[in-house]
Design an enzyme around this catalytic site. Structure first.
Site, PDB file in Angstrom:
ATOM      1  CE  LYS A  14      -3.286  -3.181 -12.567  1.00 36.77           C
ATOM      2  NZ  LYS A  14      -4.372  -2.551 -11.303  1.00 36.77           N
ATOM      3  NE  ARG A  89      -6.418   1.857 -13.723  1.00 37.37           N
ATOM      4  CZ  ARG A  89      -5.091   1.352 -12.706  1.00 37.37           C
ATOM      5  NH1 ARG A  89      -3.953   1.274 -13.762  1.00 37.37           N
ATOM      6  NH2 ARG A  89      -4.565   1.367 -11.792  1.00 37.37           N
ATOM      7  NE  ARG A 128       2.552  -0.710  -3.926  1.00 38.61           N
ATOM      8  CZ  ARG A 128       2.203  -0.594  -5.983  1.00 38.61           C
ATOM      9  NH1 ARG A 128       2.134  -1.388  -6.009  1.00 38.61           N
ATOM     10  NH2 ARG A 128       0.507  -0.310  -5.842  1.00 38.61           N
ATOM     11  NE  ARG A 134       2.230   3.270  -6.325  1.00 34.97           N
ATOM     12  CZ  ARG A 134       2.109   2.497  -6.742  1.00 34.97           C
ATOM     13  NH1 ARG A 134       2.387   1.795  -7.317  1.00 34.97           N
ATOM     14  NH2 ARG A 134       0.727   3.114  -7.209  1.00 34.97           N
ATOM     15  NE  ARG A 146      -4.334   3.196  -5.759  1.00 34.18           N
ATOM     16  CZ  ARG A 146      -3.225   2.608  -5.336  1.00 34.18           C
ATOM     17  NH1 ARG A 146      -2.683   2.696  -4.679  1.00 34.18           N
ATOM     18  NH2 ARG A 146      -2.081   1.997  -5.951  1.00 34.18           N
TER      19      ARG A 146
HETATM   20  P1  B4P Z   1       1.193  -4.239  -8.261  1.00 31.34           P
HETATM   21  O1  B4P Z   1       1.977  -5.842  -8.572  1.00 31.34           O
HETATM   22  O2  B4P Z   1       2.195  -3.480  -8.312  1.00 31.34           O
HETATM   23  O3  B4P Z   1      -0.095  -3.844  -7.958  1.00 31.34           O
HETATM   24  P2  B4P Z   1      -0.432  -3.101  -8.774  1.00 31.34           P
HETATM   25  O4  B4P Z   1      -2.121  -3.598  -9.105  1.00 31.34           O
HETATM   26  O5  B4P Z   1       0.664  -3.667 -10.440  1.00 31.34           O
HETATM   27  O6  B4P Z   1      -0.538  -1.544  -8.694  1.00 31.34           O
HETATM   28  P3  B4P Z   1      -2.323  -0.357  -8.717  1.00 31.34           P
HETATM   29  O7  B4P Z   1      -3.385  -1.021  -9.261  1.00 31.34           O
HETATM   30  O8  B4P Z   1      -1.616   0.246  -7.718  1.00 31.34           O
HETATM   31  O9  B4P Z   1      -0.980   0.309  -9.736  1.00 31.34           O
HETATM   32  P4  B4P Z   1      -0.927   1.513 -11.120  1.00 31.34           P
HETATM   33  O10 B4P Z   1       0.903   1.457 -11.334  1.00 31.34           O
HETATM   34  O11 B4P Z   1      -1.170   0.564 -12.503  1.00 31.34           O
HETATM   35  O12 B4P Z   1       1.590  -4.916  -6.309  1.00 31.34           O
HETATM   36  C1  B4P Z   1       0.280  -4.994  -5.391  1.00 31.34           C
HETATM   37  C2  B4P Z   1       1.458  -4.843  -4.109  1.00 31.34           C
HETATM   38  O13 B4P Z   1       1.299  -6.537  -3.972  1.00 31.34           O
HETATM   39  C3  B4P Z   1       2.834  -4.656  -4.190  1.00 31.34           C
HETATM   40  O14 B4P Z   1       3.347  -4.492  -2.245  1.00 31.34           O
HETATM   41  C4  B4P Z   1       3.698  -6.667  -4.288  1.00 31.34           C
HETATM   42  O15 B4P Z   1       4.665  -6.821  -3.909  1.00 31.34           O
HETATM   43  C5  B4P Z   1       2.230  -7.059  -3.235  1.00 31.34           C
HETATM   44  N1  B4P Z   1       1.428  -8.429  -4.275  1.00 31.34           N
HETATM   45  C6  B4P Z   1       1.654  -8.731  -5.538  1.00 31.34           C
HETATM   46  N2  B4P Z   1       1.346 -10.195  -5.240  1.00 31.34           N
HETATM   47  C7  B4P Z   1       1.479 -10.194  -4.469  1.00 31.34           C
HETATM   48  C8  B4P Z   1       1.293 -12.270  -3.976  1.00 31.34           C
HETATM   49  N3  B4P Z   1       0.706 -12.990  -5.032  1.00 31.34           N
HETATM   50  N4  B4P Z   1       0.777 -12.339  -2.689  1.00 31.34           N
HETATM   51  C9  B4P Z   1       1.318 -11.334  -1.777  1.00 31.34           C
HETATM   52  N5  B4P Z   1       1.513  -9.516  -2.489  1.00 31.34           N
HETATM   53  C10 B4P Z   1       1.346  -9.516  -3.160  1.00 31.34           C
HETATM   54  O16 B4P Z   1      -1.915   2.826 -10.432  1.00 31.34           O
HETATM   55  C11 B4P Z   1      -1.452   3.693 -10.165  1.00 31.34           C
HETATM   56  C12 B4P Z   1      -2.911   4.963 -10.018  1.00 31.34           C
HETATM   57  O17 B4P Z   1      -1.971   5.403 -11.666  1.00 31.34           O
HETATM   58  C13 B4P Z   1      -4.107   4.961 -10.259  1.00 31.34           C
HETATM   59  O18 B4P Z   1      -4.655   4.529  -9.223  1.00 31.34           O
HETATM   60  C14 B4P Z   1      -4.096   6.001 -11.248  1.00 31.34           C
HETATM   61  O19 B4P Z   1      -4.914   7.220 -10.081  1.00 31.34           O
HETATM   62  C15 B4P Z   1      -2.770   6.428 -12.399  1.00 31.34           C
HETATM   63  N6  B4P Z   1      -3.114   4.939 -13.538  1.00 31.34           N
HETATM   64  C16 B4P Z   1      -2.183   4.459 -13.722  1.00 31.34           C
HETATM   65  N7  B4P Z   1      -2.936   3.655 -15.524  1.00 31.34           N
HETATM   66  C17 B4P Z   1      -4.093   4.419 -15.237  1.00 31.34           C
HETATM   67  C18 B4P Z   1      -5.021   4.921 -16.446  1.00 31.34           C
HETATM   68  N8  B4P Z   1      -5.318   3.763 -17.618  1.00 31.34           N
HETATM   69  N9  B4P Z   1      -5.780   5.583 -16.356  1.00 31.34           N
HETATM   70  C19 B4P Z   1      -6.162   6.329 -15.620  1.00 31.34           C
HETATM   71  N10 B4P Z   1      -5.048   6.257 -14.277  1.00 31.34           N
HETATM   72  C20 B4P Z   1      -4.604   5.843 -14.370  1.00 31.34           C
END
Ligand code: B4P
Length: 193
Positions: A14, A89, A128, A134, A146
């Site tokens: 995302k 979420r 990552r 992190r 998670r």
């Molecule tokens: P990202 O792009 O970073 O993944 P994400 O889906 O954004 O991550 P996440 O769900 O962990 O984050 P959030 O901050 O929302 O990609 C992950 C990895 O994959 C990276 O290393 C990237 O380089 C790699 N990658 C990407 N695309 C690729 C591809 N095509 N091929 C190979 N590799 C690839 O959440 C973090 C925490 O915050 C949650 O657990 C929760 O505790 C809290 N939180 C956030 N929002 C919340 C909400 N609305 N309600 C309650 N808690 C919340």
């Protein structure tokens, strides 16, 4: 206004895809994960409370993230549209978002969901964790938590948008550009609709 939700399990890409979407379509990026990490970095009371939950792989309470999103929408009333990343979420967050947008005379146009296998999610997040610093990425148990939180509380949010015919799915595996192109096709279909 064009308002988009980018949806998917932790590590589905995302954050990665959001950067490209906002650049192409000029949307304002609102990532609850990024806002929470910035609160943690500044050691605010909200950040300190959130850190305890995030370190265990748990969701932060609805009222906290809804409050953050509400202030961010208020602070960006001139935006052409919003890209919500990592929010909503839970169904309570989705309902609150609808109300907030309605007050501004706008609504969600589409939710795009990234489809990635659990094995690939685990691989990406552990990878990552080697460099990101992190704490929620570095431990397999926390990542499993998670994913479990996603399955029990977040996956149902898709049904909420399906009811309104706003839900679209894109394969989240492959190169970053391939995935981005598939997302753009969905966005443009909705923009033309
Ligand atoms: P990202 O792009 O970073 O993944 P994400 O889906 O954004 O991550 P996440 O769900 O962990 O984050 P959030 O901050 O929302 O990609 C992950 C990895 O994959 C990276 O290393 C990237 O380089 C790699 N990658 C990407 N695309 C690729 C591809 N095509 N091929 C190979 N590799 C690839 O959440 C973090 C925490 O915050 C949650 O657990 C929760 O505790 C809290 N939180 C956030 N929002 C919340 C909400 N609305 N309600 C309650 N808690 C919340």
């Amino acid at each position: 206004m064009f308002n988009l939700i980018l949806f998917g399990p932790p590590g589905s890409g995302k954050g990665t895809q959001s950067e490209k979407i906002i650049e192409k379509y000029g949307l304002k990026h609102l990532s609850t994960g990024d806002i929470l990490r910035s609160e943690i970095a500044r050691q605010t009371p909200l950040g300190m409370e959130a850190k305890k939950l995030m370190d265990k792989g748990q969701l932060v309470p609805d009222e906290v993230v809804i409050g953050m999103i509400s202030s961010s929408i208020e602070a960006n009333t001139q935006a052409r549209g919003f890209l919500f990343d990592g929010f909503p979420r839970t169904v309570a967050q989705a309902e609150a978002l609808d109300k907030l947008l309605k007050l501004k005379g706008t609504q969600i146009n589409a939710m795009i969901s990234l489809l990635v296998t659990e094995e690939e999610l685990m691989k990406r997040l552990l990878n990552r964790g080697l460099t990101s610093g992190r704490s929620d990425d570095s431990n397999e148990e926390v990542i499993k938590n998670r994913i479990a939180e996603y399955k029990s509380k977040t996956a149902v949010v898709a049904d909420y948008y399906k009811k309104f015919d706003k839900f679209f799915e894109v394969k989240g595996e492959g190169s970053i550009d391939e995935i981005f192109n598939a997302i753009c096709k969905e966005i443009e279909k909705e923009m033309d609709a």
